[in-house]
Write a protein that holds these residues in place. Structure first.
Motif, PDB file in Angstrom:
ATOM      1  N   LEU A 468       0.827  -1.211   0.000  1.00 52.34           N
ATOM      2  CA  LEU A 468       0.000   0.000   0.000  1.00 52.34           C
ATOM      3  C   LEU A 468       0.860   1.259   0.000  1.00 52.34           C
ATOM      4  O   LEU A 468       0.614   2.193  -0.773  1.00 52.34           O
ATOM      5  N   HIS A 469       1.877   1.288   0.862  1.00 53.59           N
ATOM      6  CA  HIS A 469       2.685   2.505   0.949  1.00 53.59           C
ATOM      7  C   HIS A 469       3.550   2.701  -0.293  1.00 53.59           C
ATOM      8  O   HIS A 469       3.848   3.838  -0.675  1.00 53.59           O
ATOM      9  N   ALA A 470       3.956   1.597  -0.947  1.00 54.28           N
ATOM     10  CA  ALA A 470       4.732   1.733  -2.185  1.00 54.28           C
ATOM     11  C   ALA A 470       3.878   2.366  -3.285  1.00 54.28           C
ATOM     12  O   ALA A 470       4.353   3.226  -4.042  1.00 54.28           O
ATOM     13  N   PHE A 506      10.399   7.133  10.155  1.00 55.90           N
ATOM     14  CA  PHE A 506      11.801   7.032  10.563  1.00 55.90           C
ATOM     15  C   PHE A 506      11.888   6.886  12.079  1.00 55.90           C
ATOM     16  O   PHE A 506      12.643   6.054  12.606  1.00 55.90           O
ATOM     17  N   TYR A 507      11.090   7.681  12.789  1.00 62.45           N
ATOM     18  CA  TYR A 507      11.078   7.631  14.256  1.00 62.45           C
ATOM     19  C   TYR A 507      10.594   6.251  14.732  1.00 62.45           C
ATOM     20  O   TYR A 507      11.190   5.646  15.643  1.00 62.45           O
ATOM     21  N   LEU A 508       9.521   5.739  14.096  1.00 57.17           N
ATOM     22  CA  LEU A 508       8.958   4.453  14.515  1.00 57.17           C
ATOM     23  C   LEU A 508       9.931   3.307  14.245  1.00 57.17           C
ATOM     24  O   LEU A 508      10.066   2.384  15.059  1.00 57.17           O
ATOM     25  N   ARG A 509      10.633   3.372  13.123  1.00 60.66           N
ATOM     26  CA  ARG A 509      11.581   2.298  12.827  1.00 60.66           C
ATOM     27  C   ARG A 509      12.735   2.315  13.826  1.00 60.66           C
ATOM     28  O   ARG A 509      13.232   1.250  14.230  1.00 60.66           O
ATOM     29  N   GLN A 510      13.138   3.500  14.242  1.00 61.69           N
ATOM     30  CA  GLN A 510      14.180   3.592  15.274  1.00 61.69           C
ATOM     31  C   GLN A 510      13.717   2.969  16.590  1.00 61.69           C
ATOM     32  O   GLN A 510      14.527   2.447  17.357  1.00 61.69           O
ATOM     33  N   LYS A 511      12.395   3.025  16.814  1.00 63.49           N
ATOM     34  CA  LYS A 511      11.841   2.447  18.036  1.00 63.49           C
ATOM     35  C   LYS A 511      11.757   0.922  17.968  1.00 63.49           C
ATOM     36  O   LYS A 511      11.468   0.269  18.969  1.00 63.49           O
ATOM     37  N   GLY A 512      11.990   0.361  16.773  1.00 70.73           N
ATOM     38  CA  GLY A 512      11.994  -1.089  16.641  1.00 70.73           C
ATOM     39  C   GLY A 512      10.814  -1.668  15.896  1.00 70.73           C
ATOM     40  O   GLY A 512      10.656  -2.898  15.835  1.00 70.73           O
ATOM     41  N   LEU A 537       2.845   1.999   8.127  1.00 71.88           N
ATOM     42  CA  LEU A 537       3.113   1.114   6.985  1.00 71.88           C
ATOM     43  C   LEU A 537       4.520   1.326   6.438  1.00 71.88           C
ATOM     44  O   LEU A 537       5.237   0.365   6.125  1.00 71.88           O
ATOM     45  N   LYS A 538       4.940   2.573   6.306  1.00 68.15           N
ATOM     46  CA  LYS A 538       6.281   2.879   5.801  1.00 68.15           C
ATOM     47  C   LYS A 538       7.366   2.358   6.744  1.00 68.15           C
ATOM     48  O   LYS A 538       8.447   1.919   6.308  1.00 68.15           O
ATOM     49  N   ALA A 539       7.092   2.404   8.046  1.00 68.20           N
ATOM     50  CA  ALA A 539       8.066   1.908   9.026  1.00 68.20           C
ATOM     51  C   ALA A 539       8.227   0.406   8.933  1.00 68.20           C
ATOM     52  O   ALA A 539       9.240  -0.149   9.386  1.00 68.20           O
ATOM     53  N   GLY A 540       7.211  -0.253   8.345  1.00 66.83           N
ATOM     54  CA  GLY A 540       7.280  -1.701   8.194  1.00 66.83           C
ATOM     55  C   GLY A 540       6.257  -2.437   9.030  1.00 66.83           C
ATOM     56  O   GLY A 540       6.111  -3.652   8.902  1.00 66.83           O
ATOM     57  N   GLY A 541       5.553  -1.732   9.903  1.00 61.51           N
ATOM     58  CA  GLY A 541       4.602  -2.378  10.788  1.00 61.51           C
ATOM     59  C   GLY A 541       3.200  -2.457  10.212  1.00 61.51           C
ATOM     60  O   GLY A 541       2.952  -2.153   9.045  1.00 61.51           O
ATOM     61  N   ALA A 542       2.280  -2.885  11.057  1.00 59.82           N
ATOM     62  CA  ALA A 542       0.850  -2.922  10.735  1.00 59.82           C
ATOM     63  C   ALA A 542       0.129  -2.118  11.808  1.00 59.82           C
ATOM     64  O   ALA A 542       0.571  -2.073  12.961  1.00 59.82           O
ATOM     65  N   TYR A 543      -0.951  -1.488  11.445  1.00 58.64           N
ATOM     66  CA  TYR A 543      -1.624  -0.633  12.428  1.00 58.64           C
ATOM     67  C   TYR A 543      -2.881  -1.297  12.982  1.00 58.64           C
ATOM     68  O   TYR A 543      -3.534  -2.117  12.327  1.00 58.64           O
ATOM     69  N   LEU A 544      -3.188  -0.920  14.217  1.00 60.88           N
ATOM     70  CA  LEU A 544      -4.393  -1.380  14.914  1.00 60.88           C
ATOM     71  C   LEU A 544      -5.273  -0.153  15.161  1.00 60.88           C
ATOM     72  O   LEU A 544      -4.959   0.668  16.021  1.00 60.88           O
ATOM     73  N   PRO A 545      -6.360   0.034  14.397  1.00 61.47           N
ATOM     74  CA  PRO A 545      -7.205   1.214  14.598  1.00 61.47           C
ATOM     75  C   PRO A 545      -8.041   1.087  15.868  1.00 61.47           C
ATOM     76  O   PRO A 545      -8.647   0.039  16.126  1.00 61.47           O
ATOM     77  N   LEU A 546      -8.072   2.150  16.660  1.00 63.10           N
ATOM     78  CA  LEU A 546      -8.825   2.175  17.913  1.00 63.10           C
ATOM     79  C   LEU A 546      -9.712   3.416  17.904  1.00 63.10           C
ATOM     80  O   LEU A 546      -9.216   4.540  17.910  1.00 63.10           O
ATOM     81  N   ASP A 547     -11.007   3.204  17.861  1.00 61.10           N
ATOM     82  CA  ASP A 547     -11.951   4.325  17.851  1.00 61.10           C
ATOM     83  C   ASP A 547     -11.928   5.006  19.215  1.00 61.10           C
ATOM     84  O   ASP A 547     -12.212   4.367  20.230  1.00 61.10           O
ATOM     85  N   ASN A 596      14.587  13.934   7.932  1.00 59.83           N
ATOM     86  CA  ASN A 596      14.136  12.572   7.615  1.00 59.83           C
ATOM     87  C   ASN A 596      12.875  12.590   6.748  1.00 59.83           C
ATOM     88  O   ASN A 596      11.831  12.042   7.113  1.00 59.83           O
ATOM     89  N   THR A 597      12.957  13.222   5.580  1.00 61.07           N
ATOM     90  CA  THR A 597      11.772  13.358   4.737  1.00 61.07           C
ATOM     91  C   THR A 597      11.765  12.422   3.534  1.00 61.07           C
ATOM     92  O   THR A 597      10.786  12.372   2.794  1.00 61.07           O
ATOM     93  N   SER A 598      12.832  11.682   3.319  1.00 62.84           N
ATOM     94  CA  SER A 598      12.902  10.786   2.154  1.00 62.84           C
ATOM     95  C   SER A 598      12.183   9.472   2.441  1.00 62.84           C
ATOM     96  O   SER A 598      12.040   9.050   3.605  1.00 62.84           O
ATOM     97  N   ASN A 599      11.744   8.807   1.371  1.00 60.07           N
ATOM     98  CA  ASN A 599      11.102   7.502   1.532  1.00 60.07           C
ATOM     99  C   ASN A 599      12.074   6.504   2.143  1.00 60.07           C
ATOM    100  O   ASN A 599      13.250   6.450   1.759  1.00 60.07           O
ATOM    101  N   LEU A 600      11.615   5.704   3.068  1.00 61.06           N
ATOM    102  CA  LEU A 600      12.445   4.677   3.698  1.00 61.06           C
ATOM    103  C   LEU A 600      12.520   3.451   2.794  1.00 61.06           C
ATOM    104  O   LEU A 600      11.604   3.192   2.001  1.00 61.06           O
ATOM    105  N   GLU A 601      13.576   2.702   2.935  1.00 61.27           N
ATOM    106  CA  GLU A 601      13.664   1.432   2.222  1.00 61.27           C
ATOM    107  C   GLU A 601      12.635   0.481   2.815  1.00 61.27           C
ATOM    108  O   GLU A 601      12.573   0.278   4.032  1.00 61.27           O
ATOM    109  N   SER A 602      11.827  -0.103   1.961  1.00 61.46           N
ATOM    110  CA  SER A 602      10.741  -0.956   2.452  1.00 61.46           C
ATOM    111  C   SER A 602      11.280  -2.273   3.000  1.00 61.46           C
ATOM    112  O   SER A 602      12.172  -2.888   2.402  1.00 61.46           O
TER     113      SER A 602
END
Length: 687
Positions: A468-470, A506-512, A537-547, A596-602
């Motif tokens: 999706l992010h690509a 970038f921040y989220l990927r640094q967090k692991g 998604l760009k960081a590589g994770g999956a999201y959990l939506p919480l209303d 840190n504005t460039s696209n991250l490597e997927s």
């Protein structure tokens, strides 16, 4: 005569009357709760004598002499007057052409609907007679719903024509005595409200689904444009339904509620749904209740809960038992039931009504009697509720289901689809009552063809190697300066959205954050919400939506059950106390480093998770459904390339973040160069 001597009685309102009173006072221009019955009369009709019979009718029934007082706002009262002046409005149209007569009658009916009623002054009933010729008349009878049920119309019309005939024969009007409406009020005040409150609290315990109907859209205009679609069930199918009713020893209402509940379950990917049902509310222990005129109906919640392996018949029998258990408490006010539920005022969005005593049929049966020397034709009934969608079930040799809706909110083609889905479920359960719930399909053969074959025919065509992010990043490259998001005057380009998402990613990927790891998102509908989804998604994770509107207990369960390690929140929703992992506030400027504005490597592939969404489970606990990138990419590609509908330039993100359709709205915009328009939750719920 003084005001006090003009008053015959005063008493409190029923819960339903209170709701109608407050709504009518808050929106005096609205035609909600306006009832109108009209019909043609053929024969020698004496308007003056008919007016006299109406005077006797008003004297006979206290509710027809009732007005309402808000002198004490906390305790509104209904006041029965000793006398209520009443006059029939009469017009002679015999001098104009037949076609102009019909146009005038329709215009008159419409004008009458908009005239409304003054609840504090009365009378709250109007009768108009439009004469077309010496032997042709059109009668329009209107009243405010706060006075009486729609089914009372057959009672009062029967009585008024009985007295009309007696007066024509120069007899004194004489009918059996009636029980005054105050007897019902007395009965209601003697019920145990604490027991009823406890029952409904238990009944709804654990229910927190944000139920959705397909096709609902932002309100296109103010007001209510009433339209309907009708499902006519054949005689053979009606006979099969009646056979199933006898086999399962259930009522017709329970069976059709069950069928509708199954349709709702399929729409919402949940085995637990709630909708409203209107009950007659006439307690059998009150003598003469069947002939009493007044407002008795009430709306109560109906909960349909099934497990996937259970048979339809088993669920049906359980629903009948629950209906029997609910009946002693069906007088309890809906607004009090809602307050006790987790969904509060969002508990019920639509209702189902059973016309157990069809007014037209009852009227025709009485008015066609020979001694009246009158013929009644073309009976039309108009009523309007405060729901944008409701179902009316009309029994008979051929059961019919009327899907009535506000055309400013729903499109006809969507209601036609709902009609088709209900018809298809009926076909399945009458031929195979023991069919497991999981095997019931709402899709017609044509829709199955589209989903199974046409949808899968994209297998070789859709970008199966893309996430999706690509795909979003490719769209950014094509239209960097085009507006991507619009929110309350704020307009963000594709390039700006992408850069902000990259900074957070970038921040989220640094967090692991890594592939298939969940990041919770609990943010109100806003650009922040969209940026956080893309960033995860760009960081590589999956999201959990919480209303954010969900009860705290549900949010906590979802976070623990999913083993989420990070939670993104906004300033308005600080629920860190619910979460043992790391809480990340989107308003922290350190999240968005300017370099840190460039696209991250997927680091993700199409088979990796994109998001996990929770639906209501059968045990009261939500269950998570995992969606991979390739699932959503395939769906979006099909919608964009295999449908005849042009891709819109602007798309409204309307559904809640907890509803799967919201991601079709988001990504069908951002992956194809459209503008995604966001609205506040308050605006959404007001539409």
């Amino acid at each position: 005569m003084s005001q006090m001597t003009e008053i015959e009685n005063m008493y409190t309102l029923t819960p339903m009357q209170k709701g109608m009173l407050f709504h009518s006072l808050a929106e005096p221009e609205s035609s909600v709760y306006f009832e109108q019955t009209s019909f043609d009369i053929e024969g020698q009709f004496n308007v003056k004598v008919f007016e006299q019979s109406l005077h006797h009718l008003v004297e006979r029934h206290d509710v027809l002499r009732t007005i309402f007082s808000m002198y004490i706002p906390e305790q509104p009262l209904q006041i029965v007057l000793e006398k209520q002046h009443f006059q029939v409005h009469y017009e002679d149209l015999s001098s104009i052409s037949t076609s102009n007569q019909e146009k005038y009658v329709e215009m008159f009916r419409e004008k009458d609907r908009h005239a409304g009623f003054d609840l504090t002054r009365g009378p709250l009933m109007r009768v108009s007679v439009l004469q077309k010729s010496d032997v042709a008349y059109h009668l329009i009878w209107s009243f405010h719903h706060i006075l009486m049920d729609g089914w009372c119309m057959s009672l009062v019309i029967k009585e008024v024509f009985q007295m009309y005939q007696q007066l024509l024969e120069q007899k004194r009007p004489s009918l059996p005595p009636v029980t005054p409406y105050v007897r019902y009020i007395d009965w209601l005040e003697n019920q145990n409200m604490e027991d009823a409150a406890a029952y409904w609290k238990r009944y709804l315990e654990g229910y927190d689904l944000n139920l959705n109907l397909p096709g609902r859209r932002k309100k296109q205009a103010e007001g209510y444009q009433k339209e309907q679609v009708v499902l006519e069930i054949t005689k053979e199918q009606t006979a099969q339904l009646n056979h199933l009713i006898q086999q399962a020893q259930v009522t017709q209402s329970t069976l059709l509620q069950m069928i509708w509940g199954i349709v709702l379950q399929k729409y919402n990917s949940s085995n637990d749904v709630v909708f409203g049902a209107v009950v007659s509310g006439r307690p059998s222990e009150i003598p003469g209740i069947e002939e009493m005129v007044g407002l008795f109906i009430n709306t109560i919640p109906v909960r349909i809960t099934c497990t996937e392996k259970e048979s339809f018949l088993t669920c049906l029998e359980r629903s009948q038992q629950l209906s029997i258990e609910s009946k002693p408490y069906d007088y309890y006010p809906l607004y009090d039931i809602q307050v006790q539920s987790e969904r509060k005022q969002e508990l019920i969005h639509h209702i189902m009504v059973f016309e157990n005593y069809p007014v037209e049929e009852q009227m025709e049966k009485f008015l066609d009697q020979d001694y009246l020397s009158l013929q009644i034709r073309n009976i039309q009934i108009y009523e309007q509720t405060n729901y944008d969608f409701f179902l009316m079930v009309v029994p008979g040799e051929r059961i019919s289901i009327h899907f009535e809706y506000n055309a400013f909110v729903y499109e006809r083609q969507e209601i036609e689809r709902i009609k088709g889905h209900v018809a298809h479920v009926i076909d399945q359960v009458i031929t195979h009552p023991t069919i497991p719930i999981e095997e019931i399909s709402i899709l017609s053969e044509v829709e199955k063809q589209q989903v199974v074959f046409d949808y899968n025919a994209t297998e070789a065509e859709y970008p199966s190697d893309k996430t999706l992010h690509a795909l979003f990043e490719e769209q950014v490259a094509r239209t960097p300066d085009k507006i991507a998001i619009e929110f309350e005057g704020e307009r963000l380009t594709y390039e700006k959205v992408n850069k902000k998402a990259n900074q957070l990613a970038f921040y989220l990927r640094q967090k692991g954050v890594a592939a298939d790891q969940l990041v919770g998102i609990m943010i109100e509908r806003s650009p922040q919400m969209i940026i956080s989804i893309l960033a995860v998604l760009k960081a590589g994770g999956a999201y959990l939506p919480l209303d954010p509107q969900y009860p705290e207990g549900r949010i906590q369960y979802m976070l623990e059950d999913s083993q989420t390690k990070w939670l993104l929140i906004s300033e308005q929703n600080r629920h860190s106390a619910l979460f043992s992992g790391e809480v990340i506030n989107m308003n922290n400027p350190d999240l968005f480093h300017p370099e840190n504005t460039s696209n991250l490597e997927s680091i993700t592939e199409p088979h990796h998770l994109a998001y996990v969404i929770y639906t209501s489970g059968t045990t009261g606990k939500p269950k998570g459904v995992m969606i991979e990138h390739r699932n959503m990419v395939n769906l979006l590609h099909y919608q964009a390339t295999k449908t005849t509908i042009p891709h819109p330039a602007k798309i409204l993100q309307f559904t809640t973040i907890s509803f799967d359709v919201s991601y079709q709205e988001i990504f069908s915009a951002l992956l194809y160069g459209s503008e995604l328009h966001l609205i506040h939750e308050e605006t959404r719920t007001d539409t």
